[in-house]
Design a protein around this motif. Sequence first.
Motif, PDB file in Angstrom:
ATOM      1  N   ARG A 128       0.838  -1.212   0.000  1.00 30.58           N
ATOM      2  CA  ARG A 128       0.000   0.000   0.000  1.00 30.58           C
ATOM      3  C   ARG A 128       0.863   1.249   0.000  1.00 30.58           C
ATOM      4  O   ARG A 128       0.581   2.219  -0.708  1.00 30.58           O
ATOM      5  CB  ARG A 128      -0.932  -0.017   1.212  1.00 30.58           C
ATOM      6  CG  ARG A 128      -1.831   1.175   1.294  1.00 30.58           C
ATOM      7  CD  ARG A 128      -2.910   1.124   0.225  1.00 30.58           C
ATOM      8  NE  ARG A 128      -3.801   2.254   0.406  1.00 30.58           N
ATOM      9  CZ  ARG A 128      -4.068   3.145  -0.528  1.00 30.58           C
ATOM     10  NH1 ARG A 128      -3.565   3.017  -1.735  1.00 30.58           N
ATOM     11  NH2 ARG A 128      -4.874   4.150  -0.277  1.00 30.58           N
ATOM     12  N   LEU A 129       1.931   1.253   0.798  1.00 29.15           N
ATOM     13  CA  LEU A 129       2.835   2.396   0.807  1.00 29.15           C
ATOM     14  C   LEU A 129       3.455   2.605  -0.570  1.00 29.15           C
ATOM     15  O   LEU A 129       3.560   3.737  -1.044  1.00 29.15           O
ATOM     16  CB  LEU A 129       3.924   2.208   1.863  1.00 29.15           C
ATOM     17  CG  LEU A 129       3.487   2.295   3.321  1.00 29.15           C
ATOM     18  CD1 LEU A 129       4.655   1.962   4.247  1.00 29.15           C
ATOM     19  CD2 LEU A 129       2.897   3.647   3.653  1.00 29.15           C
ATOM     20  N   GLY A 130       3.847   1.499  -1.223  1.00 26.39           N
ATOM     21  CA  GLY A 130       4.411   1.587  -2.568  1.00 26.39           C
ATOM     22  C   GLY A 130       3.432   2.194  -3.558  1.00 26.39           C
ATOM     23  O   GLY A 130       3.815   3.010  -4.406  1.00 26.39           O
ATOM     24  N   GLN A 131       2.165   1.830  -3.432  1.00 23.06           N
ATOM     25  CA  GLN A 131       1.141   2.389  -4.316  1.00 23.06           C
ATOM     26  C   GLN A 131       0.995   3.895  -4.116  1.00 23.06           C
ATOM     27  O   GLN A 131       0.630   4.618  -5.040  1.00 23.06           O
ATOM     28  CB  GLN A 131      -0.207   1.714  -4.064  1.00 23.06           C
ATOM     29  CG  GLN A 131      -0.271   0.272  -4.487  1.00 23.06           C
ATOM     30  CD  GLN A 131      -1.557  -0.409  -4.015  1.00 23.06           C
ATOM     31  OE1 GLN A 131      -2.442   0.213  -3.444  1.00 23.06           O
ATOM     32  NE2 GLN A 131      -1.638  -1.711  -4.246  1.00 23.06           N
ATOM     33  N   LEU A 132       1.283   4.353  -2.919  1.00 29.09           N
ATOM     34  CA  LEU A 132       1.193   5.779  -2.603  1.00 29.09           C
ATOM     35  C   LEU A 132       2.498   6.517  -2.910  1.00 29.09           C
ATOM     36  O   LEU A 132       2.606   7.712  -2.652  1.00 29.09           O
ATOM     37  CB  LEU A 132       0.825   5.966  -1.125  1.00 29.09           C
ATOM     38  CG  LEU A 132      -0.555   5.457  -0.726  1.00 29.09           C
ATOM     39  CD1 LEU A 132      -0.718   5.488   0.792  1.00 29.09           C
ATOM     40  CD2 LEU A 132      -1.657   6.276  -1.396  1.00 29.09           C
ATOM     41  N   GLY A 133       3.498   5.788  -3.421  1.00 22.97           N
ATOM     42  CA  GLY A 133       4.775   6.400  -3.748  1.00 22.97           C
ATOM     43  C   GLY A 133       5.689   6.594  -2.557  1.00 22.97           C
ATOM     44  O   GLY A 133       6.640   7.367  -2.612  1.00 22.97           O
ATOM     45  N   ILE A 134       5.423   5.888  -1.468  1.00 23.80           N
ATOM     46  CA  ILE A 134       6.221   6.009  -0.251  1.00 23.80           C
ATOM     47  C   ILE A 134       7.214   4.849  -0.222  1.00 23.80           C
ATOM     48  O   ILE A 134       6.812   3.695  -0.279  1.00 23.80           O
ATOM     49  CB  ILE A 134       5.327   5.980   1.004  1.00 23.80           C
ATOM     50  CG1 ILE A 134       4.325   7.138   0.944  1.00 23.80           C
ATOM     51  CG2 ILE A 134       6.163   6.023   2.278  1.00 23.80           C
ATOM     52  CD1 ILE A 134       3.239   7.066   1.986  1.00 23.80           C
ATOM     53  N   PRO A 135       8.510   5.143  -0.157  1.00 21.91           N
ATOM     54  CA  PRO A 135       9.506   4.069  -0.170  1.00 21.91           C
ATOM     55  C   PRO A 135       9.435   3.191   1.065  1.00 21.91           C
ATOM     56  O   PRO A 135       9.106   3.661   2.157  1.00 21.91           O
ATOM     57  CB  PRO A 135      10.841   4.815  -0.244  1.00 21.91           C
ATOM     58  CG  PRO A 135      10.565   6.170   0.302  1.00 21.91           C
ATOM     59  CD  PRO A 135       9.117   6.469  -0.007  1.00 21.91           C
ATOM     60  N   SER A 136       9.751   1.921   0.899  1.00 27.84           N
ATOM     61  CA  SER A 136       9.686   0.974   2.013  1.00 27.84           C
ATOM     62  C   SER A 136      10.685   1.311   3.117  1.00 27.84           C
ATOM     63  O   SER A 136      10.523   0.877   4.254  1.00 27.84           O
ATOM     64  CB  SER A 136       9.917  -0.443   1.522  1.00 27.84           C
ATOM     65  OG  SER A 136      11.209  -0.576   0.977  1.00 27.84           O
ATOM     66  N   GLY A 137      11.691   2.100   2.802  1.00 27.35           N
ATOM     67  CA  GLY A 137      12.705   2.478   3.788  1.00 27.35           C
ATOM     68  C   GLY A 137      12.181   3.348   4.911  1.00 27.35           C
ATOM     69  O   GLY A 137      12.895   3.597   5.872  1.00 27.35           O
ATOM     70  N   VAL A 138      10.924   3.805   4.814  1.00 26.24           N
ATOM     71  CA  VAL A 138      10.369   4.616   5.905  1.00 26.24           C
ATOM     72  C   VAL A 138      10.071   3.766   7.131  1.00 26.24           C
ATOM     73  O   VAL A 138       9.888   4.294   8.211  1.00 26.24           O
ATOM     74  CB  VAL A 138       9.093   5.387   5.487  1.00 26.24           C
ATOM     75  CG1 VAL A 138       9.382   6.312   4.334  1.00 26.24           C
ATOM     76  CG2 VAL A 138       7.955   4.466   5.179  1.00 26.24           C
ATOM     77  N   LEU A 139      10.036   2.431   6.942  1.00 26.20           N
ATOM     78  CA  LEU A 139       9.757   1.531   8.055  1.00 26.20           C
ATOM     79  C   LEU A 139      11.047   1.011   8.652  1.00 26.20           C
ATOM     80  O   LEU A 139      12.004   0.716   7.942  1.00 26.20           O
ATOM     81  CB  LEU A 139       8.917   0.355   7.587  1.00 26.20           C
ATOM     82  CG  LEU A 139       7.536   0.676   7.024  1.00 26.20           C
ATOM     83  CD1 LEU A 139       6.817  -0.605   6.628  1.00 26.20           C
ATOM     84  CD2 LEU A 139       6.707   1.463   8.011  1.00 26.20           C
ATOM     85  N   THR A 140      11.055   0.865   9.957  1.00 24.51           N
ATOM     86  CA  THR A 140      12.182   0.282  10.679  1.00 24.51           C
ATOM     87  C   THR A 140      11.653  -0.806  11.581  1.00 24.51           C
ATOM     88  O   THR A 140      10.643  -0.616  12.265  1.00 24.51           O
ATOM     89  CB  THR A 140      12.874   1.368  11.549  1.00 24.51           C
ATOM     90  OG1 THR A 140      13.307   2.427  10.717  1.00 24.51           O
ATOM     91  CG2 THR A 140      14.037   0.780  12.309  1.00 24.51           C
ATOM     92  N   VAL A 141      12.317  -1.928  11.591  1.00 24.58           N
ATOM     93  CA  VAL A 141      11.924  -3.020  12.486  1.00 24.58           C
ATOM     94  C   VAL A 141      12.551  -2.746  13.851  1.00 24.58           C
ATOM     95  O   VAL A 141      13.757  -2.555  13.966  1.00 24.58           O
ATOM     96  CB  VAL A 141      12.394  -4.387  11.927  1.00 24.58           C
ATOM     97  CG1 VAL A 141      12.047  -5.491  12.919  1.00 24.58           C
ATOM     98  CG2 VAL A 141      11.764  -4.638  10.575  1.00 24.58           C
TER      99      VAL A 141
END
Length: 90
Positions: free
Chosen positions: A72-85
């Motif tokens: 969903r984030l990718g569809q919104l143009g938000i890179p996956s790197g915004v998440l941190t485990v």
Amino acid sequence: MSGARSRHSDLGMGIDLDVRDDGHFKVLSDLAPYTIHAEGRRDGRQVFSASDSGTSLWVEVTQEQEVALLSRLGQLGIPSGVLTVLAPGR
């Protein structure tokens, strides 16, 4: 007012929402810009937290939910790197 809060707490500060319900989630989304802190609990365990910094949110998700969220984030143009485990227990 499920009785989960202390009788000495401000009883007007907590509301019970089911984020799986679109109407309840809309209430949460509508209130978010006007609150200084929100947290969610399930079975007495905290599963998300957001504060008024506007820059952070943590949420506990399953691996399947993580995949869906990243999609969903990718569809919104938000890179996956915004998440941190985060490390367990944080």
